[in-house]
Design an enzyme around this catalytic site. Structure first.
Site, PDB file in Angstrom:
ATOM      1  N   THR A  66     -38.598 -32.202 -68.230  1.00 38.08           N
ATOM      2  CA  THR A  66     -38.705 -31.206 -67.154  1.00 38.08           C
ATOM      3  C   THR A  66     -39.900 -30.266 -67.290  1.00 38.08           C
ATOM      4  O   THR A  66     -40.596 -30.272 -68.285  1.00 38.08           O
ATOM      5  CB  THR A  66     -37.394 -30.393 -67.070  1.00 38.08           C
ATOM      6  OG1 THR A  66     -36.312 -31.282 -67.030  1.00 38.08           O
ATOM      7  CG2 THR A  66     -37.305 -29.479 -65.903  1.00 38.08           C
ATOM      8  N   ASP A 103     -27.196 -37.434 -65.691  1.00 39.49           N
ATOM      9  CA  ASP A 103     -26.635 -36.100 -65.979  1.00 39.49           C
ATOM     10  C   ASP A 103     -25.147 -36.016 -65.629  1.00 39.49           C
ATOM     11  O   ASP A 103     -24.481 -35.041 -65.971  1.00 39.49           O
ATOM     12  CB  ASP A 103     -27.398 -35.006 -65.216  1.00 39.49           C
ATOM     13  CG  ASP A 103     -28.607 -34.499 -65.989  1.00 39.49           C
ATOM     14  OD1 ASP A 103     -28.857 -35.015 -67.093  1.00 39.49           O
ATOM     15  OD2 ASP A 103     -29.304 -33.598 -65.500  1.00 39.49           O
ATOM     16  N   GLY A 153     -35.996 -28.483 -70.771  1.00 41.37           N
ATOM     17  CA  GLY A 153     -35.295 -28.727 -72.032  1.00 41.37           C
ATOM     18  C   GLY A 153     -33.843 -29.119 -71.900  1.00 41.37           C
ATOM     19  O   GLY A 153     -33.060 -28.869 -72.818  1.00 41.37           O
ATOM     20  N   GLY A 154     -33.436 -29.728 -70.767  1.00 35.77           N
ATOM     21  CA  GLY A 154     -32.036 -30.136 -70.634  1.00 35.77           C
ATOM     22  C   GLY A 154     -31.125 -28.938 -70.823  1.00 35.77           C
ATOM     23  O   GLY A 154     -31.413 -27.837 -70.351  1.00 35.77           O
ATOM     24  N   GLU A 156     -31.922 -38.939 -62.860  1.00 38.94           N
ATOM     25  CA  GLU A 156     -31.078 -37.732 -62.872  1.00 38.94           C
ATOM     26  C   GLU A 156     -29.584 -38.039 -62.899  1.00 38.94           C
ATOM     27  O   GLU A 156     -28.782 -37.221 -63.359  1.00 38.94           O
ATOM     28  CB  GLU A 156     -31.395 -36.876 -61.639  1.00 38.94           C
ATOM     29  CG  GLU A 156     -31.294 -35.393 -61.887  1.00 38.94           C
ATOM     30  CD  GLU A 156     -32.410 -34.888 -62.787  1.00 38.94           C
ATOM     31  OE1 GLU A 156     -32.088 -34.260 -63.805  1.00 38.94           O
ATOM     32  OE2 GLU A 156     -33.586 -35.141 -62.478  1.00 38.94           O
ATOM     33  N   SER A 172     -28.775 -27.983 -65.807  1.00 41.19           N
ATOM     34  CA  SER A 172     -28.878 -26.767 -66.623  1.00 41.19           C
ATOM     35  C   SER A 172     -30.051 -25.902 -66.183  1.00 41.19           C
ATOM     36  O   SER A 172     -30.335 -24.887 -66.814  1.00 41.19           O
ATOM     37  CB  SER A 172     -29.093 -27.144 -68.083  1.00 41.19           C
ATOM     38  OG  SER A 172     -27.995 -27.860 -68.558  1.00 41.19           O
ATOM     39  N   THR A 180     -38.025 -31.526 -62.127  1.00 38.57           N
ATOM     40  CA  THR A 180     -37.796 -32.536 -63.166  1.00 38.57           C
ATOM     41  C   THR A 180     -37.689 -33.937 -62.580  1.00 38.57           C
ATOM     42  O   THR A 180     -37.460 -34.098 -61.373  1.00 38.57           O
ATOM     43  CB  THR A 180     -36.460 -32.211 -63.885  1.00 38.57           C
ATOM     44  OG1 THR A 180     -36.300 -33.088 -64.998  1.00 38.57           O
ATOM     45  CG2 THR A 180     -35.251 -32.392 -62.985  1.00 38.57           C
TER      46      THR A 180
HETATM   47  N1  GLU Z   1     -31.680 -33.128 -66.099  1.00 36.55           N
HETATM   48  C1  GLU Z   1     -31.803 -31.839 -66.718  1.00 36.55           C
HETATM   49  C2  GLU Z   1     -31.040 -30.790 -65.963  1.00 36.55           C
HETATM   50  O1  GLU Z   1     -30.959 -30.853 -64.778  1.00 36.55           O
HETATM   51  C3  GLU Z   1     -33.207 -31.412 -66.709  1.00 36.55           C
HETATM   52  C4  GLU Z   1     -33.999 -32.354 -67.465  1.00 36.55           C
HETATM   53  C5  GLU Z   1     -34.171 -31.880 -68.798  1.00 36.55           C
HETATM   54  O2  GLU Z   1     -34.786 -30.818 -68.968  1.00 36.55           O
HETATM   55  O3  GLU Z   1     -33.710 -32.581 -69.670  1.00 36.55           O
HETATM   56  O4  GLU Z   1     -30.552 -29.876 -66.550  1.00 36.55           O
END
Ligand code: GLU
EC number: 2.3.2.2
Length: 624
Positions: free
Chosen positions: A427, A469, A514-515, A466, A494, A445
């Site tokens: 992201t 997730d 950073g997820g 995505e 997140s 992202t």
């Molecule tokens: N998929 C993650 C989220 O929506 C963002 C991607 C990431 O930073 O890993 O939280």
């Protein structure tokens, strides 16, 4: 992942694998491909990477992002009279060119906006959605009855959600911008045409993805030109993406949702272009034209809480960013934290985050599919209730069970909960402001670094993964899971693009990739700034630790070497080194932030070191 190395026919002419100095002195080289389309004279000054600074203070507007080409694209828009929204879209579109593994029109994101005229904060949920044919067991392999292995799900059409980024740009520009989408895409189109200079990060990110990129012919062709990794110092062009951006400029974003680009997206998802000779299984996806046609980027109310007299706004579900950062802050407000007792401040930060993650995993998902108690998760009473779990002399045991925010007074008992879901990092985040006082905080992202690894052939962009997730199976047998797949559903995010007001006026804008560590990174940056007497640049640079309702707290190496570590371990905290991604040293997050100083100036802040250092710029620099 079983991967065979595949030699890719070198038809692409996107990279001049010649030293930059040659490209600069002679312009386009015969045999290495000339830039196509308007703006073809690759002027030296445009190609050269802009100087990178992690702090810039001044007036007239500001941009901070992870990449200097992208920040400069936004700054140029501000200099030519565009507002913060115009600049944010221009910066994001440029990130789609220079940070194609983190973000782009094949992905989604969340946009928060402070409007200086009305004093209001608004948000756009541009999250990718699951196709209508996606059911709750979509990630269960029917032949085994077991979840599809995570890497196999990532590298598949099945993980691709309907992109939300083009619709987000269109809505933001329509509702608050001054530029047409065509104008806002111009700087990025120029970069895609002219190329950018490959740096260590871009090469390292390509290298990290090399095996899976080789499995998809369109991706290998674009990102492994001549079958090789891009050479640091060479010029990387993406004429396919330039053409795609020009088509969006001409026809509008509808070209992706209801037109030719969309048809290519659907074909690619349904028939991923697996490289000849690859024996890796790439599952097709479920997306159909109708899913694209009905996609909507949604205006949502922001989350809101107060923290020590400040107003903190962020992203509401489908992201868990606003509720989780907000709940943790509300818990922390029950304590006095200060730099004088850093160990206790960090201990409380970790414990508040642990608790907030337990509640997040139980309650937050797409609000169109379950009754998400957003308001209750952010109530001060609930936080007070939960704060009673924290002891200054001991650490809570994870996984900690969630509490029910709709039943006040039930938050204190310590019970064991479900394990945390897997979530990985990637992201990008950007912030902008303008001379009128508008502010944007925008995280976007394609999920994993490199997304699904599937490039839409001839279109120059990667598709997201995505939908990984979603939780593939319920986290616990007895507790409902709001984040299972579903038709038209948005997976829980997140992302936490945050805006903080002081006395009703902008004070901070902050966010990070950073997820799930996005949440802790934003939280720790706020605690550092508000409670621990750090300036914003210090708050961003400080070593990070991330606790997400697991036994182990992930930590950056600089923290593992600090005196606080031993003191926190004596309280029962347990640290492990954060996982390595593509950087030589493990890192957590990559903040881009703004602070509006009391003398009227704005301070733009980017990472000094993480991800090779970001790029902060202001329109008019303050005299030192
Ligand atoms: N998929 C993650 C989220 O929506 C963002 C991607 C990431 O930073 O890993 O939280």
């Amino acid at each position: 992942m079983p991967v065979r190395r595949i030699v890719v026919a070198a038809t692409a002419v996107v990279v001049t694998a010649v030293p930059l100095v040659l490209s600069l002195s002679t312009g386009a080289q015969p045999g290495v491909g000339a830039p196509s389309g308007p703006g073809k004279a690759a002027s030296n000054s445009r190609l050269k990477p802009p100087a990178k600074e992690s702090v810039a203070t001044g007036s007239g507007g500001a941009v901070s992002s992870v990449n200097p080409y992208a920040s400069r694209a936004g700054l140029d828009v501000l200099r030519h009279g565009g507002n913060a929204v115009d600049a944010a879209v221009a910066t994001a579109a440029a990130l789609g060119v220079v940070e194609p593994y983190s973000a782009g029109i094949g992905g989604g994101g969340y946009f928060t906006y402070y409007d200086a005229r009305t004093g209001r904060i608004s948000t756009i949920d541009g999250r990718e959605t699951a196709p209508d044919r996606m059911k709750s067991d979509a990630f269960i392999d029917p032949s085994t009855g077991k979840p599809i292995p995570f890497p196999e799900a990532v590298n598949s059409g099945l993980s691709v959600g309907v992109p939300g980024t083009p619709a987000t740009w269109q809505k933001a520009l329509h509702d608050w911008g001054t530029l047409s989408p065509a104008k806002a895409l111009e700087p990025a189109t120029r970069i895609a045409d002219d190329g950018f200079v490959v740096n260590d990060e871009f090469r390292a990110q390509t290298e990290m993805n090399e095996e899976r990129f080789r499995n998809i012919s369109s991706t290998a062709k674009l990102f492994l030109p001549h079958g090789e990794l891009p050479v640091v110092g060479s010029r990387f062009r993406n004429p396919d993406l330039a053409r795609t951006y020009r088509q969006l400029a001409r026809e509008g974003m509808g070209a992706l949702y209801r037109g030719a680009i969309g048809r290519d997206v659907v074909r690619t998802v349904q028939h991923p272009p697996v490289a000849p000779g690859s024996d890796t299984k790439v599952r097709p996806g479920l997306m159909a034209a109708g899913d694209l046609a009905k996609y909507t980027a949604l205006r949502r109310d922001p989350t809101h809480t107060t923290y020590r007299g400040l107003d903190v706004y962020s992203m509401a579900p489908s992201s868990s960013g606003g509720t989780t950062v907000g709940e943790a802050l509300n818990i922390l407000e029950n304590y006095h934290l200060s730099a004088a007792d850093r160990v206790q401040a960090l201990h409380h930060y970790l414990e508040a985050s642990r608790i907030a993650f337990a509640d997040r995993n139980r309650w937050v998902g797409d609000p169109a599919f379950s009754d998400v108690p957003t308001k209750e998760l952010l109530s001060k009473e609930f936080a007070k209730d939960r704060a009673c779990l924290i002891s200054p002399t001991a650490t809570l045991t994870s996984p900690l069970a969630p509490a029910d925010p709709r039943r006040p007074g039930t938050g204190c008992p310590k019970r064991t909960g479900s394990p945390a879901p897997y979530e990985g990092p990637s992201t990008t985040h950007l912030v902008t402001s303008d001379r009128w006082g508008n502010v944007v905080s925008y995280t976007l992202t394609i999920e994993q670094t490199g997304g699904s690894a599937i490039t839409v052939p001839g279109r120059g962009f990667l598709l997201n993964n995505e939908l990984t997730d979603f939780d593939f199976t319920p986290l616990s047998k007895d507790v409902p899971d709001p984040n299972l797949p579903g038709p038209g559903k948005r997976p829980r995010s997140s992302m936490s693009p945050t805006l903080v007001l002081k006395d009703g006026r902008p004070y901070l804008a902050v966010g990070s990739p950073g997820g799930a560590t996005i949440i802790t990174t934003v939280l720790q940056t706020l605690v550092n700034r508000v409670d621990l007497d750090m300036s914003l640049p210090e708050a961003v640079a400080a070593p990070r630790i991330s606790q997400r309702n697991r036994k182990d707290t992930e930590a950056e190496p600089a923290f593992l070497d600090s005196p606080e570590r031993a003191a926190l371990e004596r309280l029962g905290q347990h640290f492990v080194e954060a996982p390595k991604t593509f950087t030589p040293s493990p890192e957590i997050g990559a903040v881009a932030a703004l602070e509006f100083l009391s003398d009227g100036r704005v301070q733009a802040v980017a990472e000094p070191k993480r991800r090779g250092g970001g790029s902060a710029m202001v329109v008019r620099r303050a005299r030192r």
